[in-house]
Design an enzyme around this catalytic site. Structure first.
Site, PDB file in Angstrom:
ATOM      1  CG  HIS A  61      -5.476   9.059  -3.203  1.00  0.00           C
ATOM      2  ND1 HIS A  61      -4.434   9.890  -3.551  1.00  0.00           N
ATOM      3  CD2 HIS A  61      -4.945   8.177  -2.328  1.00  0.00           C
ATOM      4  CE1 HIS A  61      -3.339   9.508  -2.929  1.00  0.00           C
ATOM      5  NE2 HIS A  61      -3.618   8.464  -2.173  1.00  0.00           N
TER       6      HIS A  61
ATOM      7  CG  ASP B  13      -5.692  13.277  -2.737  1.00  0.00           C
ATOM      8  OD1 ASP B  13      -5.851  12.135  -2.244  1.00  0.00           O
ATOM      9  OD2 ASP B  13      -5.095  13.473  -3.816  1.00  0.00           O
TER      10      ASP B  13
ATOM     11  CD  GLU C 116      -3.601  11.472  -6.628  1.00  0.00           C
ATOM     12  OE1 GLU C 116      -4.408  11.538  -5.674  1.00  0.00           O
ATOM     13  OE2 GLU C 116      -2.378  11.642  -6.477  1.00  0.00           O
TER      14      GLU C 116
ATOM     15  CG  ASP D 229      -1.227   1.870  -5.163  1.00  0.00           C
ATOM     16  OD1 ASP D 229      -0.666   1.093  -4.370  1.00  0.00           O
ATOM     17  OD2 ASP D 229      -1.861   2.863  -4.793  1.00  0.00           O
TER      18      ASP D 229
HETATM   19  C1  GLP Z   1      -0.643   6.158  -1.107  1.00  0.00           C
HETATM   20  C2  GLP Z   1      -1.236   4.820  -1.508  1.00  0.00           C
HETATM   21  C3  GLP Z   1      -2.619   4.653  -0.916  1.00  0.00           C
HETATM   22  C4  GLP Z   1      -2.581   4.949   0.563  1.00  0.00           C
HETATM   23  C5  GLP Z   1      -2.130   6.366   0.789  1.00  0.00           C
HETATM   24  C6  GLP Z   1      -2.116   6.783   2.237  1.00  0.00           C
HETATM   25  O1  GLP Z   1      -1.174   7.191  -1.841  1.00  0.00           O
HETATM   26  N1  GLP Z   1      -1.309   4.704  -2.918  1.00  0.00           N
HETATM   27  O2  GLP Z   1      -3.063   3.336  -1.167  1.00  0.00           O
HETATM   28  O3  GLP Z   1      -3.855   4.741   1.129  1.00  0.00           O
HETATM   29  O4  GLP Z   1      -0.819   6.474   0.268  1.00  0.00           O
HETATM   30  O5  GLP Z   1      -0.896   6.474   2.826  1.00  0.00           O
HETATM   31  P1  GLP Z   1      -0.628   6.521   4.373  1.00  0.00           P
HETATM   32  O6  GLP Z   1      -1.310   5.338   4.944  1.00  0.00           O
HETATM   33  O7  GLP Z   1       0.870   6.419   4.508  1.00  0.00           O
HETATM   34  O8  GLP Z   1      -1.162   7.799   4.877  1.00  0.00           O
END
Ligand code: GLP
Length: 258
Positions: free
Chosen positions: A138, A136, A143, A67
């Site tokens: 995802h 959440d 989402e 993404d």
């Molecule tokens: C963002 C990314 C996800 C990732 C998530 C968790 O939303 N789009 O791919 O898994 O963050 O991030 P973190 O690893 O910093 O908790």
């Protein structure tokens, strides 16, 4: 979905990196899917170490990221392209032209998303997709409510995700509201998925994803339908798993036979 509970973040990162390295050694032209966020940073550090110390060779590898924020160019310090260059690509020998991160600044997002899907197919599909999980539940930026068959598209981020990601920006208002994200359906087509999860804050999301019903409200739960997914988590993230002792027992037996 296999769940491997590790003692520390370091251990889970090393174990997850070993899976990626094993594939690259076995298939030098592997197609790897990468994720951003803080969770996979340890995994990337270990891949860099293996490249430097063990000669792990990425010269024929192709990569696709999950993404990107809409509106942020690749040289913006909070863009996911910048993150990937900074945390991995600049430190290994993958040719930059083989690395794909969705563009958040294309003139026609819909056409770009179609091209991204086509490009993944042209490269033979993703052999191994690295994933984190949002608080959440995802995966990528899918989402709650995202179709489990969704493809790469523009998505609108939830308030919770904006709050979670505000720590990387000067203020919450600076977090882009939209992103380009691979769909759940796109992720499920990867031949193998490796998810890394750490910290107490992720415990409810991991329990729901691994042991709750398959639901669009926790898009990571769709991985229950994937034939080859392994989750590497630490004890904090494993805190709400009902079957935690069972997973630990299975892993102990597997480690003994290694
Ligand atoms: C963002 C990314 C996800 C990732 C998530 C968790 O939303 N789009 O791919 O898994 O963050 O991030 P973190 O690893 O910093 O908790």
């Amino acid at each position: 979905m296999d769940v491997v509970i590790c003692k520390t973040y370091d251990e889970l990162s090393r174990r997850a990196a070993a899976v990626v390295a094993g594939l690259v050694n076995h298939k030098p032209n592997a197609v790897l899917g990468f994720a951003t966020g803080s969770s996979p940073v340890g995994l990337y550090k270990d891949l860099i170490r293996r490249h430097r110390e063990e000669g792990l060779d990425f010269s024929k590898v192709t990569t696709f990221n999950l993404d990107e924020y809409v509106g942020l160019p690749g040289d913006h310090p909070q863009s996911y392209r910048f993150f990937m260059n900074d945390n991995l690509f600049d430190h290994i020998n993958v040719p930059k032209q083989n690395t794909h991160v969705p563009s958040g600044t294309s003139a026609n997002h819909r056409a770009f998303c179609e091209w991204y899907e086509k490009r993944i197919r042209e490269c033979g599909g993703i052999d191994l997709q690295v994933l984190g999980i949002g608080s959440d539940g995802h995966i990528a930026f899918n989402e709650p409510g995202s179709s489990l068959g969704s493809r790469t598209r523009m998505v609108t981020l939830t308030e919770q995700t904006l709050d979670d990601n505000a720590r990387f920006f000067q203020k919450k208002a600076d977090v882009p509201r939209h992103a380009i994200s691979m769909g759940v359906g796109t992720v499920l087509e990867a031949r193998r998925c490796v998810m890394v999860v750490n910290g107490k804050g992720k415990a409810p999301a991991l329990a729901a994803a691994a042991e709750g019903p398959v639901t669009t409200m926790i898009t990571a739960s769709a991985l229950q339908l994937h034939p080859d997914t392994v989750v590497f988590c630490d004890e904090d993230a494993a805190g709400q798993l009902k079957m935690g002792d069972y997973y630990r027992w299975i892993q102990k037996q597997a480690d003994k036979t290694e």
